[in-house]
Design a protein around this motif. Structure first.
Motif, PDB file in Angstrom:
ATOM      1  N   LEU A 232       0.822  -1.276  -0.254  1.00 12.77           N
ATOM      2  CA  LEU A 232      -0.016  -0.050  -0.053  1.00 12.77           C
ATOM      3  C   LEU A 232       0.750   1.296   0.127  1.00 12.77           C
ATOM      4  N   ASN A 233       1.861   1.310   0.857  1.00 14.62           N
ATOM      5  CA  ASN A 233       2.594   2.434   0.937  1.00 14.62           C
ATOM      6  C   ASN A 233       3.399   2.624  -0.301  1.00 14.62           C
ATOM      7  N   GLN A 234       3.934   1.673  -0.715  1.00 18.75           N
ATOM      8  CA  GLN A 234       4.688   1.728  -2.246  1.00 18.75           C
ATOM      9  C   GLN A 234       3.688   2.146  -3.425  1.00 18.75           C
ATOM     10  N   GLN A 235       2.502   1.902  -3.354  1.00 19.25           N
ATOM     11  CA  GLN A 235       1.572   2.526  -4.323  1.00 19.25           C
ATOM     12  C   GLN A 235       1.053   3.930  -4.266  1.00 19.25           C
ATOM     13  N   GLN A 236       1.653   4.454  -3.305  1.00 24.48           N
ATOM     14  CA  GLN A 236       1.220   6.017  -3.095  1.00 24.48           C
ATOM     15  C   GLN A 236       2.335   6.755  -3.899  1.00 24.48           C
ATOM     16  N   GLN A 237       1.779   8.044  -4.181  1.00 24.61           N
ATOM     17  CA  GLN A 237       2.981   8.867  -5.144  1.00 24.61           C
ATOM     18  C   GLN A 237       4.032   9.184  -4.432  1.00 24.61           C
ATOM     19  N   GLU A 238       3.840   9.488  -3.033  1.00 23.10           N
ATOM     20  CA  GLU A 238       4.935   9.562  -2.078  1.00 23.10           C
ATOM     21  C   GLU A 238       4.370   8.842  -0.834  1.00 23.10           C
ATOM     22  N   PRO A 239       5.641   8.250  -0.288  1.00 21.66           N
ATOM     23  CA  PRO A 239       5.206   7.471   0.941  1.00 21.66           C
ATOM     24  C   PRO A 239       4.338   8.167   2.056  1.00 21.66           C
ATOM     25  N   VAL A 240       3.599   7.515   2.764  1.00 23.25           N
ATOM     26  CA  VAL A 240       2.417   8.179   3.556  1.00 23.25           C
ATOM     27  C   VAL A 240       2.849   7.593   5.055  1.00 23.25           C
ATOM     28  N   ILE A 241       3.410   6.504   5.078  1.00 20.98           N
ATOM     29  CA  ILE A 241       3.544   5.790   6.289  1.00 20.98           C
ATOM     30  C   ILE A 241       4.993   5.617   6.466  1.00 20.98           C
ATOM     31  N   GLU A 242       5.780   5.793   7.586  1.00 28.49           N
ATOM     32  CA  GLU A 242       7.030   5.468   8.146  1.00 28.49           C
ATOM     33  C   GLU A 242       6.989   4.385   9.123  1.00 28.49           C
ATOM     34  N   PHE A 243       7.300   3.263   9.002  1.00 30.68           N
ATOM     35  CA  PHE A 243       7.139   2.299  10.127  1.00 30.68           C
ATOM     36  C   PHE A 243       8.342   2.633  11.268  1.00 30.68           C
ATOM     37  N   ILE A 244       7.753   2.694  12.240  1.00 30.88           N
ATOM     38  CA  ILE A 244       8.614   2.799  13.212  1.00 30.88           C
ATOM     39  C   ILE A 244       8.979   1.477  13.983  1.00 30.88           C
ATOM     40  N   THR A 245       8.171   0.683  13.960  1.00 27.36           N
ATOM     41  CA  THR A 245       8.361  -0.783  14.540  1.00 27.36           C
ATOM     42  C   THR A 245       9.766  -1.495  13.788  1.00 27.36           C
ATOM     43  N   PRO A 246      10.539  -2.192  14.371  1.00 28.33           N
ATOM     44  CA  PRO A 246      11.830  -2.762  13.739  1.00 28.33           C
ATOM     45  C   PRO A 246      11.210  -3.801  12.421  1.00 28.33           C
ATOM     46  N   ARG A 247      11.677  -3.871  11.759  1.00 31.03           N
ATOM     47  CA  ARG A 247      11.224  -4.883  10.658  1.00 31.03           C
ATOM     48  C   ARG A 247      11.745  -6.396  10.969  1.00 31.03           C
ATOM     49  N   PRO A 248      12.823  -6.733  11.280  1.00 25.24           N
ATOM     50  CA  PRO A 248      13.341  -7.985  11.681  1.00 25.24           C
ATOM     51  C   PRO A 248      12.288  -8.809  12.403  1.00 25.24           C
ATOM     52  N   GLU A 249      11.932 -10.060  12.129  1.00 24.20           N
ATOM     53  CA  GLU A 249      10.944 -10.585  12.831  1.00 24.20           C
ATOM     54  C   GLU A 249      11.220 -10.816  14.279  1.00 24.20           C
ATOM     55  N   ASN A 250      12.695 -11.001  14.649  1.00 19.51           N
ATOM     56  CA  ASN A 250      12.679 -11.204  16.002  1.00 19.51           C
ATOM     57  C   ASN A 250      12.926  -9.721  16.767  1.00 19.51           C
ATOM     58  N   GLU A 251      12.344  -8.773  16.425  1.00 20.47           N
ATOM     59  CA  GLU A 251      12.651  -7.626  16.882  1.00 20.47           C
ATOM     60  C   GLU A 251      11.206  -6.988  17.096  1.00 20.47           C
ATOM     61  N   ARG A 252      10.231  -7.738  16.919  1.00 21.93           N
ATOM     62  CA  ARG A 252       8.584  -7.277  17.185  1.00 21.93           C
ATOM     63  C   ARG A 252       7.872  -8.327  17.682  1.00 21.93           C
TER      64      ARG A 252
END
Ligand SMILES: *Cc1c(COP(=O)(O)O)cnc(C)c1O
Length: 428
Positions: free
Chosen positions: A344-364
């Motif tokens: 969804l974020n990639q489909q926007q003209q410019e990013p609307v969301i910044e994820f502040i949760t860590p992406r690695p599976e063992n950090e969330r």
């Protein structure tokens, strides 16, 4: 697994979900006739269907027996605590005797600090997270003052680096090392309430104990969410609340863990009450405090069977679902959410969301925190109107946490679809 962004795929994931029937064990909120998409199990877990009946049993016993309810009938209240311990010990990775159900979280942290924060002129520093949950900050500030120290002098906060949102593990370890000669305690959250960052509790414990400090964790957002091994990690103490991922009702009874190596140490300072007294002789009502040699020795007051009943109802469901199966579903559900949000974020003209949760599976864990780059508050309001219950944290973060016990893959899909439509509106 290769995900596809279609409703059919969401349905397929639900069909393959071994735990899908557990949703029926919960009461899903309905507002104005519409069932809500409830993604706030991290804030207040939903009510299990069986909870009311369990609480009613306590009411009936109170009606039928009065005070004798503590001793009489099928489940005397005196023994009710024991029923909670096995499931909780499993959930937090502790020995049964290391777990006690009592009070509430902030109260328990104060009580545990009485035992595990004994500052002197040399060792008096406490390391904690910057922007910890406010209750933890106030608890530390006032506790330190009570001990005769200035909070500004002894509390050391580790913050994210400028421009970053999550705290680097290396910075935590570095701070411990820097203060190794004055460090009395590391008090840390298992999983940060704002960012959803999961910390490496084993490594923090090891580093802090290596320099002679005690280590305690606030597990408000970790208990019932991610796997814990408190005993094996050799953690000194921990506390949690039961109303978030543990679904035991608003203001539900809290829990604490104290490593068994402290159970026989009667020289450890503590604030005591009659319920922590040696169980076998408690009712002799003798002078001089003699603690139960387990975590139960930290109890103070008469137990609350009504709250125990709500807790028990919820914990039973955890055991029925099985913690390993819940972990698998949690990861899949969360990965599904990330997949859809990324797209969804990639489909926007410019990013609307910044994820502040860590992406690695063992950090969330279950939670994803989205920093909204545009019109965040309006997006949040529109989500609420559309029947999505998430929350808003100033200045610009939407938190959501689909949980494996009652949320579905379809709900996650619907949510991102609703969000996509909202982002297409002309918001001002
Ligand atoms: C929810 C939460 C609390 C709440 O404490 P109570 O004493 O139960 O009100 C405290 N600390 C953290 C980290 C939390 O997430």
């Amino acid at each position: 697994m290769q995900f596809e962004n279609t409703e059919a795929f969401a349905c397929q994931l639900d069909q393959q979900d071994e735990l899908r029937s557990f949703r029926d064990q919960f009461i899903i909120p309905v507002i104005d006739g519409r069932q809500q998409i409830y993604f706030l199990g991290n804030s207040l877990g939903l009510q299990p269907v069986r909870t009311a009946a369990y609480m009613q049993q306590v009411m009936n016993k109170w009606a039928n027996y009065g005070v004798e309810g503590f001793f009489m009938g099928e489940e005397p209240w005196l023994q009710y605590h024991d029923r909670l311990i096995q499931p909780l010990a499993h959930i937090v990775g502790a020995l049964p005797q290391e777990v006690v159900v009592m009070n509430q979280l902030t109260v328990n942290l104060h009580l545990l600090l009485v035992s595990f924060y004994q500052p002197d002129q040399k060792r008096n520093k406490i390391i904690c997270e910057a922007k910890a949950f406010p209750s933890d900050q106030y608890m530390l500030e006032t506790h330190v003052k009570y001990c005769g120290f200035n909070p500004g002098d002894v509390i050391i906060e580790v913050a994210p680096r400028p421009g970053e949102h999550i705290i680097r593990q290396e910075d935590i370890l570095q701070t411990i090392e820097e203060h190794k000669d004055e460090l009395a305690l590391v008090l840390w959250g298992g999983l940060n309430y704002y960012t959803g960052q999961l910390f490496d509790m084993a490594a923090i414990t090891k580093a802090a104990q290596a320099v002679g400090a005690k280590v305690g964790f606030d597990l408000a957002h970790a208990a019932g969410n991610i796997p814990l091994q408190l005993h094996d990690w050799h953690v000194d103490f921990a506390a949690w609340c039961s109303y978030k991922y543990l679904n035991s009702g608003p203001g539900g009874i809290g829990g604490a863990y104290i490593h068994e190596r402290y159970h026989n140490d009667t020289s450890l300072p503590r604030f005591a009450g009659w319920w922590g007294y040696d169980k076998a002789t408690r009712f002799l009502m003798q002078k001089g405090f003699n603690p139960t040699r387990s975590a139960e020795g930290w109890q103070l007051s008469t137990p609350a069977p009504l709250l125990y009943a709500a807790h028990r109802a919820a914990l039973e469901i955890f055991m029925e679902a099985g913690f390993d199966r819940l972990q698998k579903k949690r990861q899949l559900l969360n990965n599904w959410l990330w997949f859809l949000l990324d797209e969804l974020n990639q489909q926007q003209q410019e990013p609307v969301i910044e994820f502040i949760t860590p992406r690695p599976e063992n950090e969330r864990g279950c939670q994803v925190s989205m920093l909204m780059l545009q019109n965040g508050k309006q997006v949040f309001d529109e989500l609420a109107k559309a029947g999505v219950i998430v929350d808003w944290r100033e200045p610009n973060v939407i938190r959501l946490a689909p949980v494996p016990l009652y949320n579905t893959f379809e709900e996650v899909w619907q949510f991102t679809n609703i969000l996509r439509q909202i982002l297409q509106l002309q918001l001002v």
